[in-house]
Design a protein around this motif. Structure first.
Motif, PDB file in Angstrom:
ATOM      1  N   ILE A  63       0.847  -1.198   0.000  1.00 56.94           N
ATOM      2  CA  ILE A  63       0.000   0.000   0.000  1.00 56.94           C
ATOM      3  C   ILE A  63       0.879   1.244   0.000  1.00 56.94           C
ATOM      4  O   ILE A  63       0.657   2.189  -0.765  1.00 56.94           O
ATOM      5  CB  ILE A  63      -0.937   0.006   1.223  1.00 56.94           C
ATOM      6  N   LEU A  64       1.881   1.242   0.871  1.00 52.42           N
ATOM      7  CA  LEU A  64       2.822   2.365   0.965  1.00 52.42           C
ATOM      8  C   LEU A  64       3.505   2.616  -0.373  1.00 52.42           C
ATOM      9  O   LEU A  64       3.586   3.755  -0.850  1.00 52.42           O
ATOM     10  CB  LEU A  64       3.869   2.075   2.040  1.00 52.42           C
ATOM     11  N   ALA A  65       3.990   1.536  -1.003  1.00 54.30           N
ATOM     12  CA  ALA A  65       4.687   1.660  -2.282  1.00 54.30           C
ATOM     13  C   ALA A  65       3.759   2.230  -3.355  1.00 54.30           C
ATOM     14  O   ALA A  65       4.169   3.065  -4.171  1.00 54.30           O
ATOM     15  CB  ALA A  65       5.240   0.310  -2.723  1.00 54.30           C
ATOM     16  N   SER A  66       2.511   1.789  -3.360  1.00 53.85           N
ATOM     17  CA  SER A  66       1.544   2.292  -4.345  1.00 53.85           C
ATOM     18  C   SER A  66       1.294   3.781  -4.170  1.00 53.85           C
ATOM     19  O   SER A  66       1.227   4.535  -5.146  1.00 53.85           O
ATOM     20  CB  SER A  66       0.220   1.518  -4.225  1.00 53.85           C
ATOM     21  N   MET A  67       1.162   4.212  -2.914  1.00 53.15           N
ATOM     22  CA  MET A  67       0.908   5.631  -2.651  1.00 53.15           C
ATOM     23  C   MET A  67       2.109   6.492  -3.055  1.00 53.15           C
ATOM     24  O   MET A  67       1.951   7.573  -3.629  1.00 53.15           O
ATOM     25  CB  MET A  67       0.572   5.842  -1.172  1.00 53.15           C
ATOM     26  N   LEU A  68       3.305   5.992  -2.763  1.00 52.75           N
ATOM     27  CA  LEU A  68       4.515   6.735  -3.146  1.00 52.75           C
ATOM     28  C   LEU A  68       4.665   6.787  -4.658  1.00 52.75           C
ATOM     29  O   LEU A  68       5.124   7.793  -5.216  1.00 52.75           O
ATOM     30  CB  LEU A  68       5.751   6.100  -2.514  1.00 52.75           C
ATOM     31  N   PHE A  69       4.287   5.718  -5.341  1.00 52.61           N
ATOM     32  CA  PHE A  69       4.342   5.706  -6.806  1.00 52.61           C
ATOM     33  C   PHE A  69       3.345   6.707  -7.384  1.00 52.61           C
ATOM     34  O   PHE A  69       3.653   7.422  -8.349  1.00 52.61           O
ATOM     35  CB  PHE A  69       4.044   4.301  -7.337  1.00 52.61           C
ATOM     36  N   ASN A 247      -0.056 -11.828  -6.156  1.00 50.77           N
ATOM     37  CA  ASN A 247      -0.850 -11.401  -4.998  1.00 50.77           C
ATOM     38  C   ASN A 247      -0.111 -10.308  -4.243  1.00 50.77           C
ATOM     39  O   ASN A 247       0.679 -10.569  -3.341  1.00 50.77           O
ATOM     40  CB  ASN A 247      -1.144 -12.583  -4.073  1.00 50.77           C
ATOM     41  N   ALA A 248      -0.365  -9.078  -4.612  1.00 50.11           N
ATOM     42  CA  ALA A 248       0.364  -7.925  -4.055  1.00 50.11           C
ATOM     43  C   ALA A 248      -0.412  -7.226  -2.951  1.00 50.11           C
ATOM     44  O   ALA A 248      -0.355  -6.000  -2.818  1.00 50.11           O
ATOM     45  CB  ALA A 248       0.700  -6.947  -5.162  1.00 50.11           C
ATOM     46  N   GLY A 249      -1.168  -7.994  -2.177  1.00 49.67           N
ATOM     47  CA  GLY A 249      -1.926  -7.386  -1.103  1.00 49.67           C
ATOM     48  C   GLY A 249      -2.938  -6.391  -1.647  1.00 49.67           C
ATOM     49  O   GLY A 249      -3.575  -6.620  -2.670  1.00 49.67           O
ATOM     50  N   LEU A 250      -3.069  -5.249  -0.975  1.00 47.64           N
ATOM     51  CA  LEU A 250      -4.015  -4.218  -1.410  1.00 47.64           C
ATOM     52  C   LEU A 250      -3.333  -3.138  -2.245  1.00 47.64           C
ATOM     53  O   LEU A 250      -3.940  -2.103  -2.539  1.00 47.64           O
ATOM     54  CB  LEU A 250      -4.689  -3.587  -0.188  1.00 47.64           C
ATOM     55  N   GLY A 251      -2.079  -3.389  -2.609  1.00 42.61           N
ATOM     56  CA  GLY A 251      -1.347  -2.407  -3.395  1.00 42.61           C
ATOM     57  C   GLY A 251      -2.003  -2.122  -4.730  1.00 42.61           C
ATOM     58  O   GLY A 251      -2.121  -0.969  -5.149  1.00 42.61           O
ATOM     59  N   LEU A 252      -2.458  -3.177  -5.418  1.00 41.71           N
ATOM     60  CA  LEU A 252      -3.107  -2.991  -6.716  1.00 41.71           C
ATOM     61  C   LEU A 252      -4.434  -2.264  -6.570  1.00 41.71           C
ATOM     62  O   LEU A 252      -4.807  -1.444  -7.419  1.00 41.71           O
ATOM     63  CB  LEU A 252      -3.326  -4.358  -7.384  1.00 41.71           C
ATOM     64  N   VAL A 253      -5.146  -2.565  -5.488  1.00 40.44           N
ATOM     65  CA  VAL A 253      -6.422  -1.891  -5.236  1.00 40.44           C
ATOM     66  C   VAL A 253      -6.199  -0.386  -5.049  1.00 40.44           C
ATOM     67  O   VAL A 253      -6.980   0.436  -5.530  1.00 40.44           O
ATOM     68  CB  VAL A 253      -7.114  -2.481  -3.989  1.00 40.44           C
ATOM     69  N   CYS A 254      -5.115  -0.034  -4.351  1.00 38.87           N
ATOM     70  CA  CYS A 254      -4.789   1.377  -4.118  1.00 38.87           C
ATOM     71  C   CYS A 254      -4.504   2.106  -5.426  1.00 38.87           C
ATOM     72  O   CYS A 254      -4.905   3.260  -5.598  1.00 38.87           O
ATOM     73  CB  CYS A 254      -3.580   1.497  -3.185  1.00 38.87           C
ATOM     74  N   LEU A 255      -3.809   1.446  -6.343  1.00 38.26           N
ATOM     75  CA  LEU A 255      -3.520   2.074  -7.639  1.00 38.26           C
ATOM     76  C   LEU A 255      -4.812   2.441  -8.358  1.00 38.26           C
ATOM     77  O   LEU A 255      -4.939   3.521  -8.944  1.00 38.26           O
ATOM     78  CB  LEU A 255      -2.694   1.132  -8.511  1.00 38.26           C
ATOM     79  N   ILE A 256      -5.773   1.534  -8.309  1.00 36.32           N
ATOM     80  CA  ILE A 256      -7.051   1.771  -8.984  1.00 36.32           C
ATOM     81  C   ILE A 256      -7.882   2.812  -8.232  1.00 36.32           C
ATOM     82  O   ILE A 256      -8.429   3.745  -8.831  1.00 36.32           O
ATOM     83  CB  ILE A 256      -7.837   0.444  -9.103  1.00 36.32           C
ATOM     84  N   ARG A 257      -7.930   2.659  -6.919  1.00 34.07           N
ATOM     85  CA  ARG A 257      -8.780   3.536  -6.105  1.00 34.07           C
ATOM     86  C   ARG A 257      -8.325   4.996  -6.117  1.00 34.07           C
ATOM     87  O   ARG A 257      -9.150   5.914  -6.153  1.00 34.07           O
ATOM     88  CB  ARG A 257      -8.808   3.013  -4.672  1.00 34.07           C
ATOM     89  N   TYR A 258      -7.011   5.211  -6.088  1.00 34.40           N
ATOM     90  CA  TYR A 258      -6.511   6.572  -5.971  1.00 34.40           C
ATOM     91  C   TYR A 258      -6.085   7.194  -7.301  1.00 34.40           C
ATOM     92  O   TYR A 258      -5.318   8.150  -7.343  1.00 34.40           O
ATOM     93  CB  TYR A 258      -5.358   6.624  -4.971  1.00 34.40           C
ATOM     94  N   GLY A 259      -6.592   6.625  -8.389  1.00 34.08           N
ATOM     95  CA  GLY A 259      -6.500   7.308  -9.669  1.00 34.08           C
ATOM     96  C   GLY A 259      -5.225   7.171 -10.466  1.00 34.08           C
ATOM     97  O   GLY A 259      -4.840   8.104 -11.171  1.00 34.08           O
ATOM     98  N   ALA A 260      -4.553   6.024 -10.382  1.00 31.29           N
ATOM     99  CA  ALA A 260      -3.401   5.806 -11.268  1.00 31.29           C
ATOM    100  C   ALA A 260      -3.899   5.760 -12.706  1.00 31.29           C
ATOM    101  O   ALA A 260      -5.038   5.377 -12.971  1.00 31.29           O
ATOM    102  CB  ALA A 260      -2.699   4.502 -10.911  1.00 31.29           C
ATOM    103  N   SER A 261      -3.056   6.172 -13.645  1.00 27.80           N
ATOM    104  CA  SER A 261      -3.473   6.156 -15.048  1.00 27.80           C
ATOM    105  C   SER A 261      -3.746   4.724 -15.499  1.00 27.80           C
ATOM    106  O   SER A 261      -3.128   3.779 -15.016  1.00 27.80           O
ATOM    107  CB  SER A 261      -2.389   6.778 -15.930  1.00 27.80           C
TER     108      SER A 261
END
Length: 286
Positions: A63-69, A247-261
């Motif tokens: 999750i942290l990595a997704s947010m930083l990305f 299986n990357a935990g909720l990291g992939l969900v965060c990318l989708i939820r917080y508006g990654a392209s």
């Protein structure tokens, strides 16, 4: 009733081992560390540090990595490295079964090597010239404030004392293990071993294609199921590896939820899937 008691007899020893494992993890997770140093290390060392961080069995790091990305603070290669290395609850499950210690060590080594290798391939070959916002620059312009949701682990219970949180997590995973074992045993009893092997594509080089797709389901129960299937030889080590890579935990969900392209989301999914399948097939061939 006989099957029920048999599963309890076969799995009860996992509970104290799970509790000890989670107590150790809770000590690490509750230890006060400098988040800034973690952020700087992810920027400075990239996929190498990302892989090391991902190996720690806590879904909060993906999750942290997704947010930083999303904030353009780390590269896609670093993000991919964290996600590949993440194994969520599979490590505690395998750790609670002494007969699988060698498999656990092999899994950790494989995931680390794959995570670092693919991470650098992404940064230097597949996705070059990424614009990264350095933390030093951000500090000069404005104070950097961490989003409290970025490293929150939904599987942790920090509102309770350590020993209670560890007990809740242990019981939760044990229940997953018990239910999975019960369902698999009933399936084998009902349809037979040969048909079960056919359904699971046992001894087939195509099995990693299925487990890699299965691994995309964003739930820690999936890693428990994959580990249990491996325990009863329902899937090969290569297939287990493939499922745990995606299986990357909720990291992939965060990318989708917080508006990654959409382009970046598709890239991450494709890279994870291809890496998982190729790694799984390679392990089967070896």
């Amino acid at each position: 009733m006989e099957i029920f008691l048999e599963i309890i007899h076969d799995t009860w020893i996992m509970l104290p081992l799970l509790y000890i494992t989670y107590c150790i993890l809770e000590i690490f997770e509750r230890k006060e560390t400098s988040d800034d140093s973690m952020f700087y290390s992810l920027q400075k060392y990239g996929p190498l540090f990302g892989a090391i961080l991902g190996l720690i069995p806590q879904c909060g790091f993906s999750i942290l990595a997704s947010m930083l990305f999303l904030q353009k603070n780390i590269t896609m290669g670093t993000l991919i490295a964290v996600m590949i290395a993440t194994s969520d609850e599979a490590i505690p499950v395998l750790l609670s079964n002494p007969s699988l210690f060698s498999s656990l060590i092999k899994l950790i080594l494989c995931k680390f090597v794959i995570a670092v290798t693919v991470g650098y391939i992404v940064d230097f070959i597949l996705v070059r010239k990424q614009k990264i916002i350095r933390f030093e620059t951000m500090e000069e312009e404005e104070d950097y404030e961490e989003d409290d949701t970025s490293n929150a682990c939904p599987c942790c219970y920090t509102q309770y004392p350590l020993y209670i949180s560890a007990l809740i997590r242990s019981l939760k995973i044990y229940i997953f293990i018990f239910i999975t074992s019960l369902v698999l045993t009933l399936c084998i009893e009902t349809i037979g071993v040969e048909k079960m092997e056919t359904i699971l594509l046992s001894k087939s080089i195509f099995q990693p294609f299925i487990t890699a797709l299965f691994g995309f389901i964003p739930n820690c129960a999936i890693t428990v199921i994959l580990a249990q299937l491996y325990t009863i030889s329902g899937i090969s080590f290569g297939s287990l590896l493939a499922g745990l890579i995606t299986n990357a935990g909720l990291g992939l969900v965060c990318l989708i939820r917080y508006g990654a392209s959409k382009e970046n989301i598709v890239k991450v999914f494709i890279i994870l899937y291809i890496t998982a399948v190729l790694s799984g097939i390679l392990m089967i061939l070896l």
